[in-house]
Enzyme design. Sequence first.
Site, PDB file in Angstrom:
ATOM      1  N   LYS B  93       0.846  -1.203   0.000  1.00 55.79           N
ATOM      2  CA  LYS B  93       0.000   0.000   0.000  1.00 55.79           C
ATOM      3  C   LYS B  93       0.878   1.249   0.000  1.00 55.79           C
ATOM      4  CE  LYS B  93      -3.863   1.800   2.825  1.00 55.79           C
ATOM      5  NZ  LYS B  93      -4.623   1.580   4.068  1.00 55.79           N
ATOM      6  N   SER B 168      -9.525   1.753   3.337  1.00 56.20           N
ATOM      7  CA  SER B 168      -8.657   2.499   2.467  1.00 56.20           C
ATOM      8  C   SER B 168      -7.667   1.633   1.698  1.00 56.20           C
ATOM      9  CB  SER B 168      -7.909   3.569   3.258  1.00 56.20           C
ATOM     10  OG  SER B 168      -7.118   2.981   4.239  1.00 56.20           O
ATOM     11  N   SER B 192      -9.835  -0.569   7.503  1.00 62.28           N
ATOM     12  CA  SER B 192      -9.173  -0.401   6.211  1.00 62.28           C
ATOM     13  C   SER B 192      -8.494  -1.629   5.631  1.00 62.28           C
ATOM     14  CB  SER B 192      -8.168   0.747   6.290  1.00 62.28           C
ATOM     15  OG  SER B 192      -8.878   1.966   6.421  1.00 62.28           O
TER      16      SER B 192
END
Lengths: 453, 489, 132
Positions: B93, B168, B192
């Site tokens: 990420k 996210s 997330s």
Amino acid sequence: MKYTPVIGLEVHVELKTKSKMFCRCSADYFGKKPNTHTCPVCLGLPGALPVPNKKAIEWCIMLGYALNCEIPPFSRFDRKNYFYPDLPKGYQISQYDQPFAVDGEVFIKQEPNSQNKEKKIDVRRVHMEEDTGKLIHEGDLTLIDFNRSGVPLVEIVTEPDFVNPFEVTEYLKSLKQIVRYLGISNADMEKGEMRLEPNISLRKEGEKRPSYKVEVKNINSFKFVERAIEFELARQREILDKGETPVQETRGFIEKTQSTVSQRIKEEASDYRYFPEPDIPPFRWTDEQRNNWKTEVKNLLEEARKNSPKEKANFYVGLGVSNASGASISASKYRTQVFEAVIKENILPKEQLGKFGNFLANKPEEKIDQNLVPNLTKQLINQFKSSTTTADIDDKELDKAIELVLRENETAVSDYKRGKENAIMFLVGQVMHNFPQKIDASKVKASLLAKIK
Amino acid sequence: MDYLKLKEFLIMTELNSLTIKQAKEGLIKREFSSFDLTEACLAQIEKVDKKINAFIKPIAPTYDDVVSAARKADKLLSSNQDLPLLGIPIAVKDNFSTMGIRTTASSKVLDDYIPPYDATVVKKLKDAGAVLIGKTNMDAWAHGSSTETSDYGSTKNPWNTKHLPGGSSGGSAAAVAADEAIAAIGSETAGSIRQPASWCGVVGLKPTYGRVSRYGVIAMASSLDSPGPITKTVEDSALLLRVLAGTDEFDATTSLPPVGDYTLPVVDNKIKNLKIGISDEYFIDGIDKEVESAVRLSIEKLEKMGAKIVKINLVKPKYATSVYTIIQRSEVSSNLARYDGVRFGKDRKLFGEEAKRRIVLGTYSLSSGYYNQYYNRAAKARSLIVNDFEKAFEKVNVILGPTSPSLPLHAGASENAAMFGEIADILVEPSSIAGLPGINIPIGFSKSMLPIGMQIIGRQFAEDLVLQVAHQYEMATANENWRKKRPNL
Amino acid sequence: MVKKHEISKSKDLIISSTGTTARSEISSASVTYFSDDKTRIKHIAELAALDITQDEGVKLSQQLDETLAYINNLKDLDNLVSQLEPSSQITGLENISREDEPSPSLSQDEALKNAKATQNGLFKVKGVLNND
């Protein structure tokens, strides 16, 4: 109208730890190339996290004990949020409502003509925080060096107990001595290792508390402390006399003009939005830990006072060294080392220690490696011995020389007769010049004095 | 074989659809090389990422650097080096700092930021021999549950590109679901990892807070952020956790207890007599009916496997949402203060709407006059929630429930909402607030072919139990037909 | 002047699987706020160094109110939490620190690399008031 000064002090002391407060960058930043002592943490890069310096915390607590504070069993760090280019994270890690030390006191010497010998100053709190970077203003540009960012600072806040600049300088001297004795800081104001921010107000007769206070920043030298405070008190007095109230603000001390000037004030006080620092777990001390620190401080201070230059100088004078030489030796780590080694190891007979001390005091200061001291001591002893071996001279020759010198230096003789003590040494020197070899100066002096009388 | 044919060949071999476990076996047996495996993933990225936008563009590291890393891994493999992730292509990420590789947190403010250091997680991946294949898209600053707030375009759900992947960590979840990477790393503040894993039909583990170091992860909410693995199977999740977990001298909030073994498969039956807590509060008003029935069906399966279902009462999730909103946004408002464009990055003006919204609420709740009413009150309620779970875990071993109250929403769903992220994550916030470990595992699909997931929560440091229960459920349902489906990209 | 404002009673939870536009769960509680929204948002924007246009300010203020209306549900728990200590961390860790040993720093180049403006090894910024 009579006004009483009401002065409180905020002092920041830079700790001389090896690494910074929340990261492992070297804390020895003074004079180094800019931005060479930084890392993601003290540069405030995304993702960086603070890890507190154990030694810095212990030293802060020890300072708390040295100032007779109470060390609460529970404390923590908080974030102080505000924006300024020298503050990389946009917040400073500091302590808000649970600092490491609270409620202490210091006793300072009072002015010679005051009633009491000592005055008590209450210390409100002692806490830890991190230093900011350094700003350099160049025209309409601001340049930033983050070498200093993250260096450990201890903040000591007093109650507004001071009433004149003398007390303030006495307090600073005491504080400086304490941190030096503890070995936690050199507290050199010129290097920014000790920084002072007084809060200054004048209380009107009959008022319980002043209705305003003015904070003064940028006092960078011991010698300016008194001047800055005196200026500010006079400035405030003038305003009050007019029937007005001084503006509550922060002012900066300007060296060049030896005055304070207003710095742009914000309409509202800053809202720092303090909240507990989520990245650093809190601290809880046991009774045992706190007692150990307390004892360590007591021992350090006792030891340091015993070994203070003043005490040492007195001791040396007792051995026959002159006052001036005593001060000179005790002020120098190197000379102290040499002298104490000579005393301890009985290298010279006792009667010669005084002379040796005077001899040593005049030697240039050496900044040397510990290991070299024994050799250098040996060299010094040898030099001393050869210089003190005086040649014997014929008394008749001496008398001749003395009479010559007395005739040629009538001014010096009359100076001496009028009480100028130094004149005799000048005359001794003149006599000794007449002889190529080294002769006994005290013998010359005695003969001269006899002749003058 | 020319390069284009090679790519087709690789896509045919479907090496990119392997799990970590399968890939490791294949590499050790020399059935294929890390180069083959990596090329297969890269080929898949080239083929599908224009449709789902799971990766930050331009993809970094560069093609040459990725291939060079794969070849290095192959050299080590040939000398029988045994590293846990040797030669395995992993996506990370884009809020994890990668030295020398652009790291943006999907925000224009960091459009040109190149970190001079690696996050601890990244360092551990490298030390374990992994091949970093790319940085994945996310909600800007991790503020969201849709990946729509990314300044680099939304990520699409591989199962239906008209729908959101969640967030996210939407990019990481989509990359794994679309077989663009063998596994991925995400981060969870509250939801997330678990929520996008649920919406993309993959396994997502949020470890105990502090189990995995946050050093180098662009901070969202400091007392909540938890890096974790997003994988195709539970076994892979355990393997990755073992690599990532541990105390870190650069993160003062990392846990002291030693890292567990997390060994799978399990030898004994962990489900028999396992006490599973179910709270009616988690089947909230308005929950999607298909989600509810799928989760209830899974609960029945577990019962049949020998588990004991125990009804528990937990504090209503809507209070957890308030606690989370206040504490997270307060920490966000402070953590985003360093972005002043002086030492790195661009002007703060470039903050998006969502970031501004959160900074406003956070600043408000910390400001003088409001601190007690908001931050402090939320912090006290946080204690309540922590205690609440402790009480529950006296009665049960794990807690189970739906991960998300809805199926993956349509693109555009998150726009202009005051609290989209926090409301979407209502079912995962309580456990995040208490720092508990939680895993999402896929349990099926809706009639409209959208993934459904369920979450298993344990007490702090109970990752091993949570993983074992999840793994046994996965094994018991291994032959269910829905597991054969693949996204149609 | 203070205006009382009733926020519409829409009780639907945002998530419907047909994916219609999300709306927060908004209770029917009334919220009091200053009619001059700009002051509140302006003040917050100053504290947070945020650039907010007029229109943005209006929208943010409205959304702030919506959020406050939701999170005020914590009042319901006041009796339960009154005796509790606030938790700003949940690890239970205490006394974490490190030894005072220095490590190498970033080079000057590395430190300055991401900056837009530097001069002689220093970060450069538009003039700041001489407020030291």
